[in-house]
Design a protein around this motif. Structure first.
Motif, PDB file in Angstrom:
ATOM      1  N   PRO A 243       1.160  -1.118   0.110  1.00 63.75           N
ATOM      2  CA  PRO A 243      -0.018  -0.154   0.063  1.00 63.75           C
ATOM      3  C   PRO A 243       0.878   1.232  -0.004  1.00 63.75           C
ATOM      4  CG  PRO A 243      -0.163  -0.896   2.285  1.00 63.75           C
ATOM      5  CD  PRO A 243       1.103  -1.996   1.359  1.00 63.75           C
ATOM      6  N   ALA A 244       0.147   2.353  -0.147  1.00 64.94           N
ATOM      7  CA  ALA A 244       0.935   3.651  -0.195  1.00 64.94           C
ATOM      8  C   ALA A 244       1.602   3.960   1.023  1.00 64.94           C
ATOM      9  CB  ALA A 244      -0.007   4.890  -0.522  1.00 64.94           C
ATOM     10  N   ARG A 245       3.027   4.155   0.962  1.00 62.95           N
ATOM     11  CA  ARG A 245       3.825   4.516   2.093  1.00 62.95           C
ATOM     12  C   ARG A 245       4.785   5.371   1.537  1.00 62.95           C
ATOM     13  NH1 ARG A 245       4.834  -1.269   4.834  1.00 62.95           N
ATOM     14  NH2 ARG A 245       5.626  -1.519   2.782  1.00 62.95           N
ATOM     15  N   PHE A 246       4.878   6.564   2.201  1.00 60.10           N
ATOM     16  CA  PHE A 246       5.938   7.447   2.040  1.00 60.10           C
ATOM     17  C   PHE A 246       5.896   7.739   0.438  1.00 60.10           C
ATOM     18  CE2 PHE A 246       8.093   4.857   5.405  1.00 60.10           C
ATOM     19  CZ  PHE A 246       7.673   5.784   6.337  1.00 60.10           C
ATOM     20  N   GLY A 247       4.709   7.832  -0.034  1.00 61.12           N
ATOM     21  CA  GLY A 247       4.522   8.170  -1.510  1.00 61.12           C
ATOM     22  C   GLY A 247       4.810   7.105  -2.795  1.00 61.12           C
ATOM     23  N   LEU A 248       4.975   6.151  -2.012  1.00 62.24           N
ATOM     24  CA  LEU A 248       5.179   4.929  -2.869  1.00 62.24           C
ATOM     25  C   LEU A 248       4.279   3.764  -2.950  1.00 62.24           C
ATOM     26  CD1 LEU A 248       7.500   3.507  -4.719  1.00 62.24           C
ATOM     27  CD2 LEU A 248       7.987   2.218  -2.913  1.00 62.24           C
ATOM     28  N   VAL A 249       3.915   3.503  -4.102  1.00 67.34           N
ATOM     29  CA  VAL A 249       2.828   2.417  -4.327  1.00 67.34           C
ATOM     30  C   VAL A 249       3.193   1.415  -4.955  1.00 67.34           C
ATOM     31  CG1 VAL A 249       0.367   1.870  -4.840  1.00 67.34           C
ATOM     32  CG2 VAL A 249       0.938   4.090  -4.253  1.00 67.34           C
ATOM     33  N   THR A 250       3.307   0.068  -4.859  1.00 67.27           N
ATOM     34  CA  THR A 250       3.483  -0.946  -5.768  1.00 67.27           C
ATOM     35  C   THR A 250       2.159  -1.986  -5.985  1.00 67.27           C
ATOM     36  OG1 THR A 250       4.273  -2.745  -4.151  1.00 67.27           O
ATOM     37  CG2 THR A 250       5.855  -1.007  -4.714  1.00 67.27           C
ATOM     38  N   LEU A 251       2.272  -2.169  -7.337  1.00 67.43           N
ATOM     39  CA  LEU A 251       1.223  -2.808  -7.930  1.00 67.43           C
ATOM     40  C   LEU A 251       1.408  -3.917  -8.938  1.00 67.43           C
ATOM     41  CD1 LEU A 251      -0.034  -1.372 -11.025  1.00 67.43           C
ATOM     42  CD2 LEU A 251       1.027   0.160  -9.619  1.00 67.43           C
ATOM     43  N   ARG A 252       0.382  -4.651  -9.251  1.00 60.28           N
ATOM     44  CA  ARG A 252       0.293  -5.700  -9.915  1.00 60.28           C
ATOM     45  C   ARG A 252      -0.552  -5.929 -10.803  1.00 60.28           C
ATOM     46  NH1 ARG A 252       2.026 -11.167  -7.157  1.00 60.28           N
ATOM     47  NH2 ARG A 252       3.489 -11.392  -8.872  1.00 60.28           N
ATOM     48  N   VAL A 253      -0.695  -6.262 -12.117  1.00 58.47           N
ATOM     49  CA  VAL A 253      -1.898  -6.490 -12.985  1.00 58.47           C
ATOM     50  C   VAL A 253      -2.560  -7.898 -12.468  1.00 58.47           C
ATOM     51  CG1 VAL A 253      -2.469  -6.960 -15.367  1.00 58.47           C
ATOM     52  CG2 VAL A 253      -0.828  -5.226 -14.560  1.00 58.47           C
ATOM     53  N   ALA A 254      -3.779  -8.129 -12.641  1.00 61.90           N
ATOM     54  CA  ALA A 254      -4.837  -9.261 -12.227  1.00 61.90           C
ATOM     55  C   ALA A 254      -4.048 -10.255 -13.208  1.00 61.90           C
ATOM     56  CB  ALA A 254      -6.229  -8.957 -12.371  1.00 61.90           C
ATOM     57  N   GLY A 255      -4.292 -11.441 -12.486  1.00 61.76           N
ATOM     58  CA  GLY A 255      -3.982 -12.772 -13.520  1.00 61.76           C
ATOM     59  C   GLY A 255      -4.674 -14.080 -12.706  1.00 61.76           C
ATOM     60  N   ALA A 256      -4.380 -15.185 -13.611  1.00 61.43           N
ATOM     61  CA  ALA A 256      -5.099 -16.396 -13.048  1.00 61.43           C
ATOM     62  C   ALA A 256      -3.970 -17.090 -12.031  1.00 61.43           C
ATOM     63  CB  ALA A 256      -5.442 -17.510 -14.302  1.00 61.43           C
ATOM     64  N   ASP A 257      -2.736 -16.710 -12.197  1.00 58.34           N
ATOM     65  CA  ASP A 257      -1.484 -17.695 -11.386  1.00 58.34           C
ATOM     66  C   ASP A 257      -0.647 -16.556 -11.422  1.00 58.34           C
ATOM     67  OD1 ASP A 257      -0.307 -17.828 -13.861  1.00 58.34           O
ATOM     68  OD2 ASP A 257      -1.144 -19.971 -13.882  1.00 58.34           O
ATOM     69  N   GLU A 258       0.693 -16.803 -10.397  1.00 59.90           N
ATOM     70  CA  GLU A 258       1.554 -16.110 -10.279  1.00 59.90           C
ATOM     71  C   GLU A 258       2.600 -15.644 -11.703  1.00 59.90           C
ATOM     72  OE1 GLU A 258       2.614 -14.163  -7.866  1.00 59.90           O
ATOM     73  OE2 GLU A 258       1.365 -14.723  -6.305  1.00 59.90           O
TER      74      GLU A 258
ATOM     75  N   LYS B 117       8.121 -12.161  -7.237  1.00 57.14           N
ATOM     76  CA  LYS B 117       6.742 -11.511  -7.601  1.00 57.14           C
ATOM     77  C   LYS B 117       7.236 -10.138  -8.168  1.00 57.14           C
ATOM     78  CE  LYS B 117       3.946 -13.289  -4.147  1.00 57.14           C
ATOM     79  NZ  LYS B 117       2.814 -13.473  -3.087  1.00 57.14           N
ATOM     80  N   PHE B 118       7.019  -9.871  -9.420  1.00 58.41           N
ATOM     81  CA  PHE B 118       7.056  -8.750 -10.242  1.00 58.41           C
ATOM     82  C   PHE B 118       6.004  -7.833  -9.898  1.00 58.41           C
ATOM     83  CE2 PHE B 118       7.326  -5.952 -13.708  1.00 58.41           C
ATOM     84  CZ  PHE B 118       8.671  -5.787 -14.023  1.00 58.41           C
TER      85      PHE B 118
END
Lengths: 474, 474
Positions: free
Chosen positions: B393-408, B438-439
């Motif tokens: 989650p957003a912490r010190f102005g940094l968010v990390t995210l991934r695109v949805a998908g069926a598996d890793e 995890k990318f």
């Protein structure tokens, strides 16, 4: 560039900088240039003549100050090629220009036969720590090369060798060699120097120190030689040193020789000094500080190595967040692997502005001026043998002198009192040195804006104070 | 200060700089001030409000750029007090101001109970190398303290310990810790981190790593903990780490803990984050980079230690040409002994201009803006759970995210394609990370001049590209 031209150029730069920030969102955030794009756009070497020649005043350093303004505007950390291709590529080109201007052997050029190259560090201390670190790893890799990789045997052998490593520097080498050894946790040993050899480190002294260390079971792996020692601007006997180290050159026991020319290196731009560089082909690295005498603002220390792989092997690490296709495919130079810090300032811009604004000829004129002023002071001092003795003659704009006296103790005491009296006045600030028990005053004329009138004024003050010491009227 | 005000202030500075050079010969060459002259002339802490408040635009960094112009004008190497008293004394005062603004424990202040203090380095890499070097020497001195000085026995014991030293950092710590260990020639070991603990290093993980190392006969002497890891801005469990290391705290086996807050440290200026600093009183050193998020131009890395004697003991050398009465009598601070290089730039001027121009409140407003923008992006991403998952989650102005998908594998592949597509376009330049296989895409909003409109535009592009990947209309 005189002060009025600087004023106009700087104000124009301010307008550009302001517009850059006001419109920063409209720029492309990542460059789309290809590796190597820059070199074909630039001349193959620094201009001989300034652009334009008529504007040169060799005693101001405005071009570097302007470059700093732009550099701070771009304000990047520039740690790899993809961050800012121009910062990387300009540094490669400008360091080649500078190596050519100083007549360094071709092995130090980025396109040279041994894949060498140059990098800009902040200070000579960093340069020396960095090359000593590379020297250590090169040595340890070589002496354990026969053992199986990742084996316990190799690990143990490496630690055994580590505990015996010795870095060497002459008694005249700058203290940064001792500090680098202290940081790396290796022994430091001084090679003695002698007044009879003009305080230069000789091949014989190196050979004796190396033999003594090896006889004690220790492993000398690194030597700092000086082109212009800090105390008296002595030049070590490079040819003699290369000769005595030649039996192990290229073997696992190869001793890395770094030439520290922090101050005097700028004087290699004069053709008469360039024969000094020939033996550097036998050595491993070289540095000088353009911020000392080449009209470049602090900080800017230029370092070259004969093989860049030595640096990269010692300093490279590749975390995921620094990876990119250009670096992974080794198409580009990532200067972070040539230095201790990750981030780096756009320092090559300063050298680029300086080389182009003065031209090689303008820089030669500036350096020659400092040399001539030193010779002028030496001549004046020699005209009063009743008051002064020349401790070391004018070399690279540095003269060291002592006040006359009956014996060493009196000479030391008088010289120190003259020195402290002048500094207390605040008009000049001199430095001093103590070499083999002899106290001497150092006068450096290789400084911007020092002119004959200042040399004359200093001489007059020296005469007055030394005269009072020696008990004569000035 | 807006761009028009900068334009005027900078041009006035150019006039001053030109006059300074034109009249440089008329200035006193060495200062006649007394040690400690500066502090009584300055306020005891940074101003809460800017001077003047009305002029603040929190998204420009002009004050630091102006400071650089003056700093380059003075153009000194500033390596000891006598060179330039103001450079030394302003640094001490400004680093105290900054420590107070970040609510660092009092032991890090220059007048604090344990004789700590702050120094400005160029980069976090240098800061970490420097404190690791001090940690090593502190450890070696302590574990060999019982042996007679200069004895062969002590020498041998020191080398035995050297060969067993281990520097530690979490898997989330910046690569500069590994690089520092590589330079110093000590082992480096990673403390594992876990997604379950939000990628923070825990006390339990440190305890287990330390116990494992000691069981193998190795000697952990140093640990980098992170306040805001590079990958995902995680904050390590400082209280837990202090707790598990407490049995050896103050003994010869004391493990030096350095807290690296290179990026997120600027956020300690917000009161709601200041409780994070309480456990730092149990640790040894702390650094953050004002050049990352505190509106200061590169380079400027602020470092504090709980006891300055640790640095000086590891890094001091005293050649004759650096000696002077003030240093010899320990009346003054010579910052060259707090760092690797000898020479140093006048970086405290940047911090001084920044603190005074924005005031603490202006800097708080700037930091809060970056934090709020990160939360805004997180909220937008959460509105499309069909396309995105929040990795951290957003912490010190940094968010990390991934695109949805069926598996890793699908998530990794889609996320990487979206990431590369956006970077190829050139409108935005994102970075990525790979944590425990995890990318994830990293978006940092803690940057000057990033505004809500840019966050919205980036989100729209992310939706478009992720939508294409997931096979839905955006």
């Amino acid at each position: 560039m005189d002060s009025q031209e600087f004023r106009e150029a700087a104000k124009a730069a301010i307008d550009e900088i302001t517009e850059y920030y006001d419109n920063v969102a409209s720029h492309r955030v990542v460059s789309d240039v290809k590796p190597g794009y820059l070199r074909p756009l630039l001349p193959a070497s620094a201009p001989l003549d300034p652009e334009p020649w008529s504007a040169i005043h060799a005693d101001v350093h405005y071009p570097a100050a302007l470059a700093e303004m732009y550099s701070n505007t771009f304000n990047g950390a520039h740690f790899n090629w993809i961050c800012s291709p121009a910062v990387t590529e300009l540094e490669t080109v400008v360091m080649d220009w500078l190596a050519q201007a100083l007549a360094l052997p071709e092995c130090y050029l980025s396109g040279g036969s041994t894949h060498g190259g140059g990098v800009i560090h902040g200070s000579a201390s960093e340069a020396i720590l960095t090359v000593m670190c590379a020297a250590r790893d090169k040595y340890l890799n070589a002496v354990t090369a026969g053992l199986p990789a990742d084996s316990e045997e190799k690990e143990e052998a490496t630690w055994k060798h580590r505990s015996k490593l010795v870095a060497m520097g002459s008694a005249g080498a700058h203290s940064s060699t001792k500090k680098a050894a202290q940081i790396l946790g290796v022994r430091f040993v001084t090679v003695p120097i002698d007044e009879d050899a003009s305080f230069a480190m000789t091949g014989a002294a190196v050979a004796k120190t190396v033999a003594d260390l090896r006889a004690r079971g220790l492993e000398p792996f690194y030597l700092t030689a000086s082109l212009g020692t800090t105390d008296v601007a002595a030049v070590d006997d490079f040819a003699g040193i290369a000769e005595v180290l030649s039996p192990t050159a290229g073997t696992a026991q190869d001793i890395w020789v770094h030439v520290d020319a922090a101050y005097a290196g700028s004087a290699l731009i004069l053709e008469e000094n360039q024969p000094l560089t020939t033996p550097l082909a036998h050595f491993h690295s070289f540095n000088f500080n353009p911020h000392k005498w080449l009209l470049t603002t602090f900080d800017c220390s230029a370092v070259w190595v004969r093989s860049r792989a030595w640096l990269i092997s010692a300093l490279s690490i590749k975390p995921h967040y620094l990876r990119n296709e250009f670096s992974d495919n080794e198409l580009v130079t990532d200067y972070r692997d040539w230095q201790i810090p990750l981030g780096r300032r756009f320092r090559s811009l300063k050298l680029w502005f300086v080389l182009r604004s003065y031209g090689i000829r303008g820089l030669q004129a500036h350096i020659r001026r400092g040399v001539v002023l030193g010779e002028s002071l030496e001549a004046k001092l020699k005209s009063r043998p009743d008051l002064f003795s020349i401790f070391t003659p004018a070399r690279f704009g540095l003269v060291t002198l002592r006040v006359a006296g009956a014996d060493e103790d009196e000479v030391n005491a008088r010289t120190e009192r003259v020195y402290e009296g002048i500094n207390a006045d605040g008009e000049f600030y001199l430095t001093s040195t103590m070499v083999n028990g002899k106290f001497a005053i150092r006068v450096c004329t290789g400084v911007e804006r020092v002119a004959e009138e200042h040399v004359q004024r200093l001489f007059d003050i020296l005469v007055e104070r030394a005269g009072a010491e020696v008990g004569k009227k000035a």
